[in-house]
Write a protein that holds these residues in place. Structure first.
Motif, PDB file in Angstrom:
ATOM      1  N   LEU A  67      -9.114 -44.632  56.514  1.00 27.38           N
ATOM      2  CA  LEU A  67      -9.672 -45.502  57.545  1.00 27.38           C
ATOM      3  C   LEU A  67      -9.981 -46.884  56.960  1.00 27.38           C
ATOM      4  CD1 LEU A  67     -10.829 -45.846  60.441  1.00 27.38           C
ATOM      5  CD2 LEU A  67     -12.995 -45.019  59.522  1.00 27.38           C
ATOM      6  N   LEU A  68     -10.609 -46.903  55.806  1.00 27.16           N
ATOM      7  CA  LEU A  68     -10.928 -48.185  55.161  1.00 27.16           C
ATOM      8  C   LEU A  68      -9.655 -48.928  54.773  1.00 27.16           C
ATOM      9  CD1 LEU A  68     -13.889 -47.003  52.901  1.00 27.16           C
ATOM     10  CD2 LEU A  68     -14.057 -48.496  54.910  1.00 27.16           C
ATOM     11  N   ALA A  69      -8.707 -48.224  54.148  1.00 25.91           N
ATOM     12  CA  ALA A  69      -7.467 -48.862  53.694  1.00 25.91           C
ATOM     13  C   ALA A  69      -6.676 -49.436  54.863  1.00 25.91           C
ATOM     14  CB  ALA A  69      -6.624 -47.862  52.902  1.00 25.91           C
ATOM     15  N   ARG A  70      -6.637 -48.721  55.972  1.00 24.01           N
ATOM     16  CA  ARG A  70      -5.929 -49.226  57.161  1.00 24.01           C
ATOM     17  C   ARG A  70      -6.547 -50.518  57.682  1.00 24.01           C
ATOM     18  NH1 ARG A  70      -5.232 -43.685  60.518  1.00 24.01           N
ATOM     19  NH2 ARG A  70      -3.273 -43.002  59.594  1.00 24.01           N
ATOM     20  N   ASN A  71      -7.798 -50.748  57.329  1.00 29.42           N
ATOM     21  CA  ASN A  71      -8.500 -51.938  57.775  1.00 29.42           C
ATOM     22  C   ASN A  71      -8.597 -52.995  56.682  1.00 29.42           C
ATOM     23  OD1 ASN A  71      -9.578 -51.607  60.675  1.00 29.42           O
ATOM     24  ND2 ASN A  71      -9.789 -49.592  59.733  1.00 29.42           N
ATOM     25  N   GLY A  72      -7.673 -52.931  55.725  1.00 29.11           N
ATOM     26  CA  GLY A  72      -7.538 -53.991  54.739  1.00 29.11           C
ATOM     27  C   GLY A  72      -8.493 -53.940  53.574  1.00 29.11           C
ATOM     28  N   ILE A  73      -9.105 -52.801  53.347  1.00 32.72           N
ATOM     29  CA  ILE A  73     -10.066 -52.672  52.255  1.00 32.72           C
ATOM     30  C   ILE A  73      -9.442 -51.866  51.129  1.00 32.72           C
ATOM     31  CG2 ILE A  73     -12.336 -51.752  51.597  1.00 32.72           C
ATOM     32  CD1 ILE A  73     -13.137 -52.219  54.585  1.00 32.72           C
ATOM     33  N   ILE A  74      -9.482 -52.413  49.926  1.00 31.83           N
ATOM     34  CA  ILE A  74      -9.063 -51.645  48.753  1.00 31.83           C
ATOM     35  C   ILE A  74     -10.117 -50.575  48.548  1.00 31.83           C
ATOM     36  CG2 ILE A  74      -8.644 -51.685  46.269  1.00 31.83           C
ATOM     37  CD1 ILE A  74      -7.923 -54.708  46.626  1.00 31.83           C
ATOM     38  N   THR A  75      -9.701 -49.335  48.575  1.00 32.97           N
ATOM     39  CA  THR A  75     -10.640 -48.216  48.478  1.00 32.97           C
ATOM     40  C   THR A  75     -10.361 -47.433  47.203  1.00 32.97           C
ATOM     41  OG1 THR A  75     -10.656 -48.105  50.894  1.00 32.97           O
ATOM     42  CG2 THR A  75     -11.592 -46.233  49.703  1.00 32.97           C
ATOM     43  N   ILE A  76     -11.364 -47.393  46.351  1.00 30.33           N
ATOM     44  CA  ILE A  76     -11.248 -46.654  45.092  1.00 30.33           C
ATOM     45  C   ILE A  76     -12.048 -45.366  45.234  1.00 30.33           C
ATOM     46  CG2 ILE A  76     -11.629 -46.684  42.601  1.00 30.33           C
ATOM     47  CD1 ILE A  76     -11.592 -49.787  42.795  1.00 30.33           C
ATOM     48  N   VAL A  77     -11.362 -44.251  45.146  1.00 31.07           N
ATOM     49  CA  VAL A  77     -11.986 -42.931  45.241  1.00 31.07           C
ATOM     50  C   VAL A  77     -12.143 -42.388  43.824  1.00 31.07           C
ATOM     51  CG1 VAL A  77     -11.730 -40.569  46.080  1.00 31.07           C
ATOM     52  CG2 VAL A  77     -10.949 -42.493  47.501  1.00 31.07           C
ATOM     53  N   ALA A  78     -13.378 -42.119  43.428  1.00 32.70           N
ATOM     54  CA  ALA A  78     -13.667 -41.531  42.122  1.00 32.70           C
ATOM     55  C   ALA A  78     -14.072 -40.077  42.356  1.00 32.70           C
ATOM     56  CB  ALA A  78     -14.788 -42.298  41.420  1.00 32.70           C
ATOM     57  N   ALA A  79     -13.125 -39.171  42.143  1.00 36.01           N
ATOM     58  CA  ALA A  79     -13.370 -37.751  42.424  1.00 36.01           C
ATOM     59  C   ALA A  79     -12.608 -36.898  41.423  1.00 36.01           C
ATOM     60  CB  ALA A  79     -12.925 -37.410  43.843  1.00 36.01           C
ATOM     61  N   ILE A  80     -13.185 -35.793  41.035  1.00 36.42           N
ATOM     62  CA  ILE A  80     -12.510 -34.899  40.097  1.00 36.42           C
ATOM     63  C   ILE A  80     -11.146 -34.506  40.640  1.00 36.42           C
ATOM     64  CG2 ILE A  80     -12.577 -32.634  38.977  1.00 36.42           C
ATOM     65  CD1 ILE A  80     -15.677 -32.987  38.885  1.00 36.42           C
ATOM     66  N   ALA A  81     -11.081 -34.113  41.894  1.00 35.49           N
ATOM     67  CA  ALA A  81      -9.830 -33.731  42.556  1.00 35.49           C
ATOM     68  C   ALA A  81      -9.002 -32.819  41.647  1.00 35.49           C
ATOM     69  CB  ALA A  81      -9.037 -34.977  42.961  1.00 35.49           C
ATOM     70  N   PRO A  82      -9.477 -31.584  41.404  1.00 34.13           N
ATOM     71  CA  PRO A  82      -8.862 -30.743  40.382  1.00 34.13           C
ATOM     72  C   PRO A  82      -7.505 -30.138  40.716  1.00 34.13           C
ATOM     73  CG  PRO A  82     -10.623 -29.539  41.477  1.00 34.13           C
ATOM     74  CD  PRO A  82     -10.650 -30.944  42.013  1.00 34.13           C
ATOM     75  N   TYR A  83      -7.116 -30.131  41.992  1.00 36.71           N
ATOM     76  CA  TYR A  83      -5.900 -29.412  42.377  1.00 36.71           C
ATOM     77  C   TYR A  83      -4.757 -30.362  42.715  1.00 36.71           C
ATOM     78  CZ  TYR A  83      -9.640 -26.048  42.928  1.00 36.71           C
ATOM     79  OH  TYR A  83     -10.746 -25.285  42.719  1.00 36.71           O
ATOM     80  N   ALA A  84      -3.610 -30.116  42.111  1.00 36.01           N
ATOM     81  CA  ALA A  84      -2.428 -30.956  42.338  1.00 36.01           C
ATOM     82  C   ALA A  84      -2.032 -30.965  43.814  1.00 36.01           C
ATOM     83  CB  ALA A  84      -1.267 -30.483  41.465  1.00 36.01           C
ATOM     84  N   HIS A  85      -2.075 -29.811  44.468  1.00 41.10           N
ATOM     85  CA  HIS A  85      -1.660 -29.773  45.876  1.00 41.10           C
ATOM     86  C   HIS A  85      -2.602 -30.580  46.766  1.00 41.10           C
ATOM     87  CE1 HIS A  85      -4.467 -26.318  45.855  1.00 41.10           C
ATOM     88  NE2 HIS A  85      -4.653 -26.635  47.113  1.00 41.10           N
ATOM     89  N   SER A  86      -3.882 -30.635  46.446  1.00 43.20           N
ATOM     90  CA  SER A  86      -4.829 -31.435  47.224  1.00 43.20           C
ATOM     91  C   SER A  86      -4.570 -32.925  47.037  1.00 43.20           C
ATOM     92  CB  SER A  86      -6.269 -31.124  46.811  1.00 43.20           C
ATOM     93  OG  SER A  86      -6.591 -29.786  47.101  1.00 43.20           O
ATOM     94  N   ARG A  87      -4.254 -33.309  45.797  1.00 44.07           N
ATOM     95  CA  ARG A  87      -3.928 -34.718  45.543  1.00 44.07           C
ATOM     96  C   ARG A  87      -2.636 -35.104  46.258  1.00 44.07           C
ATOM     97  NH1 ARG A  87      -5.494 -32.964  40.195  1.00 44.07           N
ATOM     98  NH2 ARG A  87      -3.317 -33.081  39.555  1.00 44.07           N
ATOM     99  N   ALA A  88      -1.654 -34.196  46.257  1.00 43.23           N
ATOM    100  CA  ALA A  88      -0.392 -34.462  46.961  1.00 43.23           C
ATOM    101  C   ALA A  88      -0.628 -34.585  48.465  1.00 43.23           C
ATOM    102  CB  ALA A  88       0.626 -33.363  46.664  1.00 43.23           C
ATOM    103  N   ALA A  89      -1.494 -33.754  49.008  1.00 45.97           N
ATOM    104  CA  ALA A  89      -1.811 -33.824  50.438  1.00 45.97           C
ATOM    105  C   ALA A  89      -2.510 -35.142  50.771  1.00 45.97           C
ATOM    106  CB  ALA A  89      -2.684 -32.641  50.853  1.00 45.97           C
ATOM    107  N   LEU A  90      -3.363 -35.604  49.875  1.00 49.51           N
ATOM    108  CA  LEU A  90      -4.037 -36.886  50.074  1.00 49.51           C
ATOM    109  C   LEU A  90      -3.017 -38.017  50.094  1.00 49.51           C
ATOM    110  CD1 LEU A  90      -6.664 -38.459  50.388  1.00 49.51           C
ATOM    111  CD2 LEU A  90      -6.880 -38.438  47.900  1.00 49.51           C
ATOM    112  N   ARG A  91      -2.072 -37.975  49.163  1.00 48.69           N
ATOM    113  CA  ARG A  91      -1.003 -38.990  49.135  1.00 48.69           C
ATOM    114  C   ARG A  91      -0.196 -38.927  50.442  1.00 48.69           C
ATOM    115  NH1 ARG A  91       1.697 -41.893  45.242  1.00 48.69           N
ATOM    116  NH2 ARG A  91       0.782 -40.702  43.524  1.00 48.69           N
ATOM    117  N   ALA A  92       0.180 -37.741  50.879  1.00 49.38           N
ATOM    118  CA  ALA A  92       0.985 -37.584  52.089  1.00 49.38           C
ATOM    119  C   ALA A  92       0.237 -38.100  53.322  1.00 49.38           C
ATOM    120  CB  ALA A  92       1.386 -36.122  52.275  1.00 49.38           C
TER     121      ALA A  92
END
Length: 185
Positions: A67-92
């Motif tokens: 939501l933030l990125a769509r509105n022109g804001i650089i959004t930096i997420v600092a999260a452990i995000a331990p699972y590859a499939h969850s990170r891939a889903a976030l990218r998708a």
């Protein structure tokens, strides 16, 4: 754009995100940091640390970041995000919106020495279990868009590399197989 900083507890994700935010703001950019711990505590405290709740947390953070990125804001997420499939889903989920996965690649021995929140000490005393990278899984990114090794330079130097990547890096909508950065926190 959204930039996901993933790594072990005490890897330096929040420090890096905070320093990069300050530099980007000083350069006139709109930027926000979504810290996984802060967002979990303040927006959805009902989530625990089970694998399912970790995935829910990242999915929800990703929705806010999008939501933030769509509105022109650089959004930096600092999260452990331990699972590859969850990170891939976030990218998708960011289809059409620039996205980068940055692995804050700090060895567990260094994280243990830093132990910012005392988690490694508590785990060693048997007070907690399920510590990511120790007795819970962390699937290290194989082809992040950028890898920052936080053991060789300070946070300012690593943040400068991250800012340079954000402002001048390749198109961030697909995995590129990682440019390397070295850093020490």
């Amino acid at each position: 754009m959204t930039v996901l900083l993933t790594g072990l507890p005490s890897a330096g994700k929040t420090s890096l995100a905070t320093a990069a935010r300050a530099a980007l703001l000083a350069a006139g950019h709109r930027v926000e940091v979504l810290d996984g711990d802060v967002v979990r505590r303040e927006l959805w405290p009902e989530l625990g640390l089970s694998p399912e709740d970790r995935e829910r947390n990242l999915t929800r953070i990703g929705s806010v970041a999008l939501l933030l990125a769509r509105n022109g804001i650089i959004t930096i997420v600092a999260a452990i995000a331990p699972y590859a499939h969850s990170r891939a889903a976030l990218r998708a989920a960011h289809a059409g919106v620039p996205f980068a996965e940055v692995h804050v690649a700090t060895p567990v021995e260094v994280c243990r020495r830093r132990d910012v929140k005392g988690l490694y000490a508590r785990q060693a005393r048997g007070e907690i279990t399920g510590l990511t990278g120790v007795d819970a899984v962390y699937e290290e990114p194989l082809t992040p868009d950028l890898r920052i090794d936080t053991t060789l330079e300070d946070v300012g130097e690593s943040a400068a590399r991250l800012v340079d990547f954000i402002l001048h890096g390749p198109v961030l909508s697909s995995p590129h197989g990682g440019r390397e950065c070295s850093g020490r926190f």
